[in-house]
Design a protein around this motif. Sequence first.
Motif, PDB file in Angstrom:
ATOM      1  N   TYR A 127     -16.457  13.348  33.957  1.00  0.00           N
ATOM      2  CA  TYR A 127     -17.629  12.788  33.277  1.00  0.00           C
ATOM      3  C   TYR A 127     -18.002  11.410  33.815  1.00  0.00           C
ATOM      4  O   TYR A 127     -19.184  11.063  33.905  1.00  0.00           O
ATOM      5  N   LEU A 131     -21.721  10.237  35.087  1.00  0.00           N
ATOM      6  CA  LEU A 131     -22.437   9.099  34.511  1.00  0.00           C
ATOM      7  C   LEU A 131     -22.737   8.029  35.554  1.00  0.00           C
ATOM      8  O   LEU A 131     -23.795   7.388  35.515  1.00  0.00           O
ATOM      9  N   THR A 135     -26.509   6.755  36.175  1.00  0.00           N
ATOM     10  CA  THR A 135     -26.927   5.357  36.054  1.00  0.00           C
ATOM     11  C   THR A 135     -27.499   4.845  37.364  1.00  0.00           C
ATOM     12  O   THR A 135     -28.436   4.044  37.372  1.00  0.00           O
ATOM     13  N   THR A 157     -29.331  11.964  26.353  1.00  0.00           N
ATOM     14  CA  THR A 157     -28.564  12.704  27.347  1.00  0.00           C
ATOM     15  C   THR A 157     -28.400  14.146  26.892  1.00  0.00           C
ATOM     16  O   THR A 157     -27.946  14.398  25.771  1.00  0.00           O
ATOM     17  N   TRP A 177     -16.159  17.271  30.933  1.00  0.00           N
ATOM     18  CA  TRP A 177     -16.661  16.581  29.750  1.00  0.00           C
ATOM     19  C   TRP A 177     -15.966  17.022  28.468  1.00  0.00           C
ATOM     20  O   TRP A 177     -16.188  16.429  27.411  1.00  0.00           O
ATOM     21  N   CYS A 186     -21.667   7.420  26.996  1.00  0.00           N
ATOM     22  CA  CYS A 186     -23.046   7.258  27.474  1.00  0.00           C
ATOM     23  C   CYS A 186     -23.612   5.900  27.068  1.00  0.00           C
ATOM     24  O   CYS A 186     -24.304   5.245  27.863  1.00  0.00           O
ATOM     25  N   VAL A 194     -28.162   5.513  22.489  1.00  0.00           N
ATOM     26  CA  VAL A 194     -28.190   6.824  23.141  1.00  0.00           C
ATOM     27  C   VAL A 194     -28.153   7.921  22.082  1.00  0.00           C
ATOM     28  O   VAL A 194     -27.502   7.787  21.046  1.00  0.00           O
ATOM     29  N   VAL A 196     -27.163  12.034  22.102  1.00  0.00           N
ATOM     30  CA  VAL A 196     -26.607  13.122  22.909  1.00  0.00           C
ATOM     31  C   VAL A 196     -26.992  14.435  22.254  1.00  0.00           C
ATOM     32  O   VAL A 196     -26.812  14.622  21.054  1.00  0.00           O
TER      33      VAL A 196
END
Length: 395
Positions: A127, A131, A135, A157, A177, A186, A194, A196
Amino acid sequence: MSTADLRGPSPGSTSTLRTANQRRVLDVLRAAATPGDEPVLTQADLARATGLAPATVSNIIRDLGAVGLVATEPGSGRRGTVVRLAASAGLVAGVDFGHSHVAVALGDLTGRLVRERRQRLSPTHPYGEGLALATSLLDELLAEEGTDRSMLRSVTTGLPAPINQRVVASAAILPGWVGVDALAVCEAAFGVPVCVENDANLGALAEHRLGVGRGRDSSVFVKISSGIGAGIVIDNRLFHGSGGAAGEIGHLTLDERGPVCRCGSRGCLEAYASVSSVLAMMDDQLPGATLDDVVAAAHAGNLSAQRSLEDAGRHLGWGLASVVNLLNPAVIVVGGDIARAGDLLLESVRRELRRHVLDAVATTPVELSELEERASLVGAVLLAAENTDLLLPLE
């Protein structure tokens, strides 16, 4: 600081009422701005839509303009001053993780995508690696827009897995994940609030607002790629179920003596109608083929390729019959990679659906996604914009 200061303004205070009225005006501006269109609302329109006095609206627009949330310009004729959300109010982002890709998009506060990028990613990626790539892509898009993360307000996300209490609950699609507190990692990566969400739910939101489902009060979006999942919209709201796993129709049992599914059960819909199952059927004749190869072969007259897609559609129709009998949605939308097969798939889906549903719901339409592979990404940007409290200042 006094106890009264700690309590903040009372519910009936002037400042609380002013804030509530500001949110009403901003909500109308945002709701009127269908992504892709340029909304034109005047102060008079806002007064009618909010029920506020014209003078109150005028004061609110002045205050919101002073902090860079709205922009105004003279209108034509008697329509008065035109009001829009200002570009300086900030940006949102959507991130869509798939089985073998990550897509990132920037959007404005109406949910309109302004820039996007997609890149391949290993299905077994940790994960943190996913990420880091997301980013990096986000920062590239912000730089192309001439800004940086200081203008970013929120991120949504999307992940191709059930999300249970912020934790990815299945290792089937993205094993790197599983068990991860997706919200925490996140927010640490992006540095802003964030949300999800399951990717099929995001696709459902996008298709319901901007695609096949618009104008209807209910719809089911079925995303078929490496796995099969569905997003369900009832009364214009996403339905998550009590634990966030609503829509996992890929694991409806069609035949308890059928092939073993990756979930450990037998005869699941996913074992018959996913992209992986189609490729497995064609592996002897077209070894190493992609879905596009199979679709091209079917169009060129390859009977085995045609049959593989027809069989997938037949089983999908059986599974969707249960969904239609249970929920009676206004429309079923088929998206994900399999949608590239078009009518090679949908003809058998529709035929089998009609055979197995009640007469009362036999006319339920089954349509291809209008937003295609971008549906989940578009939904992520929409949800990020929707979840943004415009009255909270940028960092």
